[in-house]
Design a protein around this motif. Structure first.
Motif, PDB file in Angstrom:
ATOM      1  N   MET A   1       0.850  -1.188   0.000  1.00  0.00           N
ATOM      2  CA  MET A   1       0.000   0.000   0.000  1.00  0.00           C
ATOM      3  C   MET A   1       0.894   1.249   0.000  1.00  0.00           C
ATOM      4  N   ASP A   2       0.611   2.208  -0.905  1.00  0.00           N
ATOM      5  CA  ASP A   2       1.453   3.390  -1.000  1.00  0.00           C
ATOM      6  C   ASP A   2       1.154   4.362   0.132  1.00  0.00           C
ATOM      7  N   ALA A   3       2.005   5.386   0.236  1.00  0.00           N
ATOM      8  CA  ALA A   3       1.920   6.328   1.356  1.00  0.00           C
ATOM      9  C   ALA A   3       0.592   7.087   1.361  1.00  0.00           C
ATOM     10  N   PHE A   4       0.081   7.452   0.183  1.00  0.00           N
ATOM     11  CA  PHE A   4      -1.173   8.210   0.103  1.00  0.00           C
ATOM     12  C   PHE A   4      -2.341   7.394   0.663  1.00  0.00           C
ATOM     13  N   LYS A   8      -4.618   8.036   4.056  1.00  0.00           N
ATOM     14  CA  LYS A   8      -6.079   8.094   3.949  1.00  0.00           C
ATOM     15  C   LYS A   8      -6.732   7.112   4.919  1.00  0.00           C
ATOM     16  N   GLU A   9      -6.183   5.910   5.008  1.00  0.00           N
ATOM     17  CA  GLU A   9      -6.706   4.930   5.969  1.00  0.00           C
ATOM     18  C   GLU A   9      -6.471   5.392   7.401  1.00  0.00           C
ATOM     19  N   LEU A  10      -5.353   6.051   7.639  1.00  0.00           N
ATOM     20  CA  LEU A  10      -5.060   6.585   8.968  1.00  0.00           C
ATOM     21  C   LEU A  10      -6.105   7.618   9.371  1.00  0.00           C
ATOM     22  N   ARG A  11      -6.439   8.503   8.478  1.00  0.00           N
ATOM     23  CA  ARG A  11      -7.447   9.524   8.763  1.00  0.00           C
ATOM     24  C   ARG A  11      -8.815   8.891   9.024  1.00  0.00           C
ATOM     25  N   LEU A  12      -9.169   7.855   8.247  1.00  0.00           N
ATOM     26  CA  LEU A  12     -10.459   7.186   8.419  1.00  0.00           C
ATOM     27  C   LEU A  12     -10.555   6.525   9.786  1.00  0.00           C
ATOM     28  N   ASN A  13      -9.501   5.832  10.187  1.00  0.00           N
ATOM     29  CA  ASN A  13      -9.499   5.199  11.510  1.00  0.00           C
ATOM     30  C   ASN A  13      -9.497   6.230  12.629  1.00  0.00           C
ATOM     31  N   TYR A  14      -8.826   7.353  12.391  1.00  0.00           N
ATOM     32  CA  TYR A  14      -8.784   8.414  13.387  1.00  0.00           C
ATOM     33  C   TYR A  14     -10.186   8.979  13.644  1.00  0.00           C
ATOM     34  N   LEU A 153      -0.395   0.905  11.434  1.00  0.00           N
ATOM     35  CA  LEU A 153      -0.425   1.917  10.378  1.00  0.00           C
ATOM     36  C   LEU A 153       0.817   2.810  10.441  1.00  0.00           C
ATOM     37  N   TYR A 154       1.182   3.241  11.641  1.00  0.00           N
ATOM     38  CA  TYR A 154       2.381   4.067  11.791  1.00  0.00           C
ATOM     39  C   TYR A 154       3.620   3.325  11.289  1.00  0.00           C
ATOM     40  N   HIS A 155       3.686   2.040  11.611  1.00  0.00           N
ATOM     41  CA  HIS A 155       4.854   1.251  11.204  1.00  0.00           C
ATOM     42  C   HIS A 155       4.894   1.089   9.688  1.00  0.00           C
ATOM     43  N   GLN A 156       3.754   0.873   9.058  1.00  0.00           N
ATOM     44  CA  GLN A 156       3.721   0.762   7.592  1.00  0.00           C
ATOM     45  C   GLN A 156       4.107   2.081   6.934  1.00  0.00           C
ATOM     46  N   ILE A 157       3.639   3.183   7.509  1.00  0.00           N
ATOM     47  CA  ILE A 157       4.001   4.499   6.970  1.00  0.00           C
ATOM     48  C   ILE A 157       5.502   4.732   7.111  1.00  0.00           C
ATOM     49  N   SER A 160       7.327   2.808   4.482  1.00  0.00           N
ATOM     50  CA  SER A 160       7.167   3.367   3.136  1.00  0.00           C
ATOM     51  C   SER A 160       8.035   4.610   2.924  1.00  0.00           C
ATOM     52  N   HIS A 161       8.428   5.267   4.021  1.00  0.00           N
ATOM     53  CA  HIS A 161       9.244   6.471   3.912  1.00  0.00           C
ATOM     54  C   HIS A 161      10.719   6.214   4.208  1.00  0.00           C
ATOM     55  N   ALA A 162      11.021   5.108   4.864  1.00  0.00           N
ATOM     56  CA  ALA A 162      12.400   4.865   5.299  1.00  0.00           C
ATOM     57  C   ALA A 162      13.282   4.503   4.111  1.00  0.00           C
ATOM     58  N   THR A 163      14.419   5.169   4.017  1.00  0.00           N
ATOM     59  CA  THR A 163      15.403   4.819   2.990  1.00  0.00           C
ATOM     60  C   THR A 163      16.232   3.616   3.410  1.00  0.00           C
ATOM     61  N   ASP A 164      16.359   3.429   4.710  1.00  0.00           N
ATOM     62  CA  ASP A 164      17.092   2.289   5.264  1.00  0.00           C
ATOM     63  C   ASP A 164      16.204   1.619   6.294  1.00  0.00           C
ATOM     64  N   ARG A 165      15.851   0.359   6.068  1.00  0.00           N
ATOM     65  CA  ARG A 165      14.944  -0.342   6.978  1.00  0.00           C
ATOM     66  C   ARG A 165      15.538  -0.503   8.376  1.00  0.00           C
ATOM     67  N   LYS A 166      16.857  -0.404   8.482  1.00  0.00           N
ATOM     68  CA  LYS A 166      17.476  -0.537   9.788  1.00  0.00           C
ATOM     69  C   LYS A 166      17.118   0.630  10.695  1.00  0.00           C
TER      70      LYS A 166
END
Length: 329
Positions: A1-4, A8-14, A153-157, A160-166
């Protein structure tokens, strides 16, 4: 799932999280109740949640099951005034309902086994009736948006933004910290999104990742979380985790769920565990396909001859050996 889509799912759950919050007035009433009162106190509630944690670990249930069970329990306790003697039945019912909503059917523990391992004194019928009462009072909402929903959701976001998974924080560690916090009723007053964000902020500061810290602030701005609220719950989370790490803290006891058997039973188990039954050797030679069906029928029809030859075998039943001897006498 992409960042957008994630945002959107984060806002819906919020926007929907308030529908699954326990009544704050009911939680405050529980917190103000003394241990000697005839109503449920915060200490007895916290003790039951720790028992649910132990049962969750014992039966191999997921963190999602545990978090949902605590949510159902708090929502029901904040709504209904129950006697302390019924708390065990309510808590086990919430765990059973949560497991049925989240676990695979093959992994579900039978109701009678859940009661027995939980060391409770009610029946399966009592459990079924209590589940029905809880479902009706909660409007048949057996699923909920919880702090774990936002942690995932925070972890997935973050991924999706992390350049290094570490540099990303550990989801497993965040879940463990959430379980610790849920063992204190005060954290049930926090909005799930805010509690999860506080946990993420604490872990982000621990790993000292500038990118993760910036992402956390981005989520805060996206959800319009006030800085004062975030600081307040971050301090509460930090103090809770600090208290839990101290040697004086009474942690959930998983060992009390170990099986206890008598010495005689243990000896029987040890002796039978290592014993190997003496079975006759199965010949490796297979059926000769060259034999005709008539020859097979001939062998099957010669019942007396077969009985005579098999009866000499030491593994042939004794009663049939005796019957054979009488026939030939």
């Amino acid at each position: 799932m992409d960042a957008f889509k994630l945002m959107k799912e984060l806002r819906l759950n919020y926007e929907q999280q308030d529908d699954y919050l326990p009544r704050e007035a009911g939680l405050s009433l529980i917190e103000s109740t003394s241990q000697d009162d005839s109503r449920i106190s915060a200490k007895s509630r916290d003790a039951k949640v720790e028992d649910l944690w132990s049962l969750t670990s014992f039966f191999g249930y997921s963190t999602q099951t545990f978090v949902l069970a605590v949510n159902l329990l708090d929502r029901f306790l904040a709504m209904m005034r129950i006697q302390p003697k019924h708390l065990s039945c309510v808590s086990i019912s919430c765990l059973h309902m949560a497991a049925k909503a989240t676990e695979d059917e093959c992994n579900l523990a039978p109701a009678d086994e859940l009661i027995r391992i939980g060391q409770c004194r009610f029946t399966v019928s009592d459990l079924s009736r209590m589940e029905k009462i809880i479902s009706e009072k909660l409007g048949f909402k057996s699923k909920a948006i919880t702090a774990l929903t936002f942690l995932h959701l925070y972890h997935q976001i973050a991924l999706s933004h992390a350049t290094d998974r570490k540099e990303s924080v550990s989801l497993e560690k965040l879940e463990a910290q959430l379980r610790v916090c849920l063992c204190r009723i005060s954290f049930s007053k926090a909005k799930p999104s805010l509690l999860a964000l506080s946990l993420l902020m604490q872990e982000t500061e621990a790993v000292q990742s500038e990118d993760m810290l910036e992402l956390t602030h981005h989520i805060q701005r996206h959800l319009k979380v006030l800085e004062s609220e975030l600081v307040y719950w971050c301090e509460r989370v930090a103090q809770c985790l600090l208290d839990y790490a101290s040697p004086e803290c009474c942690k959930p006891n998983h060992r009390k769920l170990l099986w206890i058997v008598s010495r005689r039973t243990a000896q029987n188990l040890h002796s039978s565990y290592c014993s190997v039954p003496e079975l006759p050797t199965i010949p490796e030679g297979g059926w000769d396909e060259s034999e005709s069906e008539d020859s097979c029928e001939d062998v099957l029809s010669s019942g007396e001859d077969s009985l005579s030859s098999d009866a000499e075998d030491p593994f042939f039943p004794l009663n049939l050996r005796h019957h054979k001897q009488l026939l030939h006498a």
